[in-house]
Design an enzyme around this catalytic site. Structure first.
Site, PDB file in Angstrom:
ATOM      1  N   CYS A 275      44.872  50.061  33.890  1.00 11.29           N
ATOM      2  CA  CYS A 275      44.041  51.252  34.757  1.00 11.29           C
ATOM      3  C   CYS A 275      42.607  50.918  34.765  1.00 11.29           C
ATOM      4  O   CYS A 275      42.040  50.922  35.427  1.00 11.29           O
ATOM      5  CB  CYS A 275      44.564  52.639  34.256  1.00 11.29           C
ATOM      6  SG  CYS A 275      46.357  53.189  34.947  1.00 11.29           S
ATOM      7  N   HIS A 276      42.175  51.283  33.375  1.00  5.68           N
ATOM      8  CA  HIS A 276      40.786  51.065  33.176  1.00  5.68           C
ATOM      9  C   HIS A 276      40.275  50.029  32.071  1.00  5.68           C
ATOM     10  O   HIS A 276      38.918  50.005  31.688  1.00  5.68           O
ATOM     11  CB  HIS A 276      40.098  52.270  33.002  1.00  5.68           C
ATOM     12  CG  HIS A 276      40.491  53.614  33.833  1.00  5.68           C
ATOM     13  ND1 HIS A 276      41.796  54.357  33.678  1.00  5.68           N
ATOM     14  CD2 HIS A 276      39.904  53.671  35.100  1.00  5.68           C
ATOM     15  CE1 HIS A 276      41.857  55.155  34.659  1.00  5.68           C
ATOM     16  NE2 HIS A 276      40.929  54.965  35.592  1.00  5.68           N
ATOM     17  N   GLY A 277      41.269  48.872  31.690  1.00  2.13           N
ATOM     18  CA  GLY A 277      40.778  47.943  31.053  1.00  2.13           C
ATOM     19  C   GLY A 277      40.638  48.374  29.441  1.00  2.13           C
ATOM     20  O   GLY A 277      39.445  47.879  28.886  1.00  2.13           O
TER      21      GLY A 277
END
Lengths: 173, 404
Positions: A137-139
Site C-alpha cells: 500500500c505505502h511501501g
C-alpha cells in the site's frame, strides 16, 4: 418572612432539584448501558476468539497464514540464518526498538499479526529490502523479526498473545 | 454563577432568534395551557408516545442483530437471546413493549369514547388516532412474522389469505403480497422492510395528531369548553409531573412482566421453527387482535367475515357523526354511560371468544357480541342523541373550584 428564612427555603428546594436530577442521570445511564453494550462483541464472537494452530507440517523457511479474529496471522518457521540476522541488528537504529528475544517465545517460530501498522493493509511475505515483509500500500519494509525498518509505518508488526501447547501446537488468543 | 447564567441565556436567545426551537418547545410543552381538571385517564396519550419511542429504540437495536432470511431468521433470534450482550432484555422489552403499546392505546381510545373526545371540533384528531391504530396493527402483525416461528408463519399465512376473499383480483393480491405462491423468503424480507418503515410513519402521524390536539386543546372530564384563562394551567410543571408519576407506575408493571413473565403474552408455538408442511393445532393471533379475529370468525362467509372485521375499525371513522349528542362527557349522559360500559364488556367478550376455538357455544357468543358491536355504533348511538336527556352541564371548569 425574614430574609434568612427565605434563603434557607430556596436552598432546600434547589437541593431537592439537584438530588432528583442526579438520581435521574443515574437511572437513565443504567437503562442506557445495555443499549450501548449490545454493540460490543457478542458471546459467540468471544467464543471464537481463541484458535489452535498445528505447525507440525511447517518446515524451515516456510510460513503459514491463518485467520484469527478476522485478521491474517503469519507463522514463520525461521532458518538459523534469519534468526542470526534478526538478532544482530543494532536496535538503537530502529524506529521502534525491540529485541528479537522480546518478540518470540521460541526463536524458530515467529508469530505475527499480518496487519501493517500504518493503515491496515496485509504485507506480502519474503519481499522488501530486509527479507521480511513488504506492504504494497505505502511501501513499509519489515525485517525477519517483523520489525519496521523503512517506510511510513510507525510500529513493528504486532505479536498476538500465544502459548505453545506442545511442540507442534500453538494456542493463539 | 450569575454571569454564566446570563451567557447561557444569550446563546439560547441567539439560536432561538434564528431557529425558534426553544420558543416552540416552550409554547407547546411548557406554557401550553391545559384544562385544569384532567384526571389520570389523560396520562395515556403521553404513555403511548413513550412506548412508541421504546419500540423504535429497541427495534433499531434488534435490527443490528437480526437476519431477515428464512434460513437464518429463527436462529438469529436465538442468537439475540443467547449471545448478544443484553440481547434477551432488549428483545423482551420489544416483544412486551408492543403489547403495552396496545394496552395503553386501547385505554386511550376508550378514554376518548367515554368523554366524547371525538366530537367537534376534534373529528380529525380522532381520525388521525384511528390511522395510528391501523398503522400499529400492520406494524405489529409484520413484526410478529419476523422470528419465523410456527405462529409467525401461520399467522402470516392466515392474515394474508384474508385478501384472497376479494372477488376477482383476490388471488393476484395475495400473490403480490407474498412475492410468490405462498408465504416465503420474499414475504419475510418485505415484511421486515415495512416493519422498519411503518413506525416512522406512525411518528409522522403522531406529530399531526399533536398539532390537531394543540389547535383546540385537550378535551377534559367535564367535556365542556374552557371559558377563560382561569380554566387552564400550564402544562409544565403540572402535567409533566403528573405524566412522569403515571409513567413510573406503568414502567413498574411493564418491567414486572419483562423480568418475571416475558413470554406470558406470547405463544409457545412461536419457539418452534416455521414449518410450511404442518399447521399448529390451535392458531390464535396476538391478544390485541382477538376482538377483531372473533368478528372475522363470527360471520359464516369468507368475504363477509373480512368485511365485518375491517368495518369494525372503519366504523370508528364515522363515530363523530353517528353519535348525535352534543354533550361530550358521559358524566352528563346517564344512558350513554351505561351503554359505554356494556360496549366495553362486549369488546372484552369478543377478545375472549377470539382466543377460543371456533366451535359450539363460542360461535354463538361471538355472533351475538359482533351484532351488538355494530348495533352500538350504527343504531344505539344515533338514536340516543335524539332521546337522551342529559344532566345539566356546569357553567365552567373553574366554577365549582373557584366559587368557594
Amino acid at each position: 418572612m425574614s430574609e434568612n428564612k427565605k434563603s434557607k427555603k430556596k436552598s432546600r428546594r434547589s437541593f431537592i432539584h439537584q438530588a432528583s436530577g442526579a438520581m435521574g442521570i443515574v437511572a437513565v445511564s443504567a437503562a442506557g448501558w445495555p443499549l450501548v453494550d449490545q454493540m460490543n462483541p457478542s458471546k459467540d464472537v468471544e467464543a471464537l476468539a481463541t484458535i489452535e494452530v498445528d505447525i507440525s507440517g511447517l518446515s524451515e523457511g516456510q510460513s503459514k497464514t491463518v485467520l484469527w479474529r478476522g485478521k491474517p496471522l503469519f507463522i514463520k518457521h525461521r532458518s538459523q540464518n534469519e534468526i542470526d540476522e534478526a538478532k544482530s541488528v543494532n536496535i538503537e537504529e530502529l524506529p521502534h526498538p525491540e529485541n528479537d528475544d522480546e518478540r518470540v517465545k521460541n526463536p524458530k517460530y515467529l508469530v505475527l499479526i499480518g496487519v501493517c501498522t500504518h493503515l491496515g493493509c496485509v504485507p506480502a511475505s519474503d519481499k522488501g529490502d530486509f527479507k521480511g515483509w513488504f506492504c504494497p500500500c505505502h511501501g513499509s519494509h519489515y525485517d525477519s523479526s517483523g520489525r519496521i525498518r523503512k517506510g511510513p509505518a510507525p510500529k513493528n508488526l504486532e505479536i498476538p498473545p500465544y502459548t505453545f501447547k506442545d511442540d507442534n501446537t500453538i494456542l493463539i488468543g | 454563577m450569575e454571569s454564566s447564567k446570563k451567557n447561557t441565556k444569550g446563546i439560547i436567545n441567539w439560536i432561538d432568534y434564528r431557529l425558534p426551537v426553544v420558543s416552540f418547545l416552550k409554547h407547546s410543552a411548557v406554557d401550553y395551557p391545559t384544562p385544569r381538571n384532567l384526571n389520570y385517564w389523560w396520562n395515556f396519550g403521553s404513555l403511548a408516545g413513550f412506548f412508541l419511542l421504546v419500540q423504535i429504540i429497541t427495534g433499531v437495536i434488534l435490527s443490528m442483530h437480526y437476519t431477515a432470511h428464512v434460513d437464518h431468521a429463527f436462529d438469529s433470534i436465538e442468537h439475540i437471546m443467547r449471545n448478544v450482550n443484553h440481547g434477551w432484555l432488549i428483545r423482551y422489552i420489544h416483544m412486551n413493549g408492543a403489547s403495552f403499546f396496545f394496552i395503553v392505546v386501547y385505554i386511550h381510545i376508550f378514554r376518548g369514547l367515554y368523554y366524547g373526545s371525538y366530537k367537534a371540533p376534534r373529528e380529525l384528531l380522532w381520525w388521525l388516532g384511528i390511522i395510528i391504530l391501523l398503522l400499529m396493527m400492520a406494524t405489529a402483525f409484520m413484526g410478529y412474522v419476523l422470528p419465523w416461528g410456527q405462529m409467525s408463519f401461520w399467522g402470516a399465512t392466515v392474515i394474508t389469505n384474508l385478501f384472497s376473499a376479494i372477488p376477482l383480483i383476490g388471488d393476484n393480491i395475495t400473490q403480490w403480497l407474498w412475492g410468490g405462491y405462498s408465504v416465503d423468503n420474499p414475504t419475510l424480507s418485505r415484511f421486515y422492510t415495512l416493519h422498519f418503515l411503518l413506525p416512522f410513519l406512525i411518528v409522522g402521524v403522531v406529530v399531526l395528531h399533536i398539532v390537531a390536539l394543540h389547535t383546540h386543546g385537550s378535551n377534559n372530564p367535564l367535556g365542556i369548553d374552557r371559558k377563560g384563562p382561569q380554566d387552564s394551567i400550564p402544562f409544565h410543571p403540572f402535567y409533566t409531573i403528573k405524566d412522569l408519576f403515571g409513567l413510573s407506575f406503568a414502567l413498574t408493571i411493564f418491567f414486572a412482566v419483562v423480568f418475571f413473565a416475558p413470554d406470558f403474552l406470547g405463544h409457545p408455538d412461536n419457539y418452534i421453527p416455521a414449518d410450511p408442511l404442518k399447521t399448529p393445532a390451535h392458531i390464535v393471533p396476538e391478544w390485541y387482535f382477538l376482538p377483531f379475529y372473533a368478528i372475522l370468525r363470527a360471520i359464516p362467509d369468507k368475504l363477509g367475515g373480512v368485511i365485518a372485521m375491517f368495518s369494525a375499525i372503519f366504523v370508528l371513522f364515522l363515530l363523530p357523526w353517528l353519535d348525535t349528542s352534543k354533550v361530550r362527557s358521559a358524566t352528563f349522559r346517564p344512558i350513554y354511560k351505561i351503554l359505554f360500559w356494556i360496549f366495553l364488556i362486549d369488546a372484552i367478550i369478543l377478545g375472549w371468544v377470539g382466543s377460543k376455538p371456533a366451535e359450539g357455544i363460542y360461535i354463538i357468543i361471538s355472533r351475538i357480541a359482533t351484532l351488538y358491536y355494530f348495533l352500538h355504533f350504527l343504531i344505539l348511538l344515533p338514536l340516543l342523541g335524539k332521546f337522551e336527556r342529559n344532566r345539566p352541564l356546569p357553567e365552567s371548569i373553574g366554577k365549582p373550584v373557584l366559587a368557594e
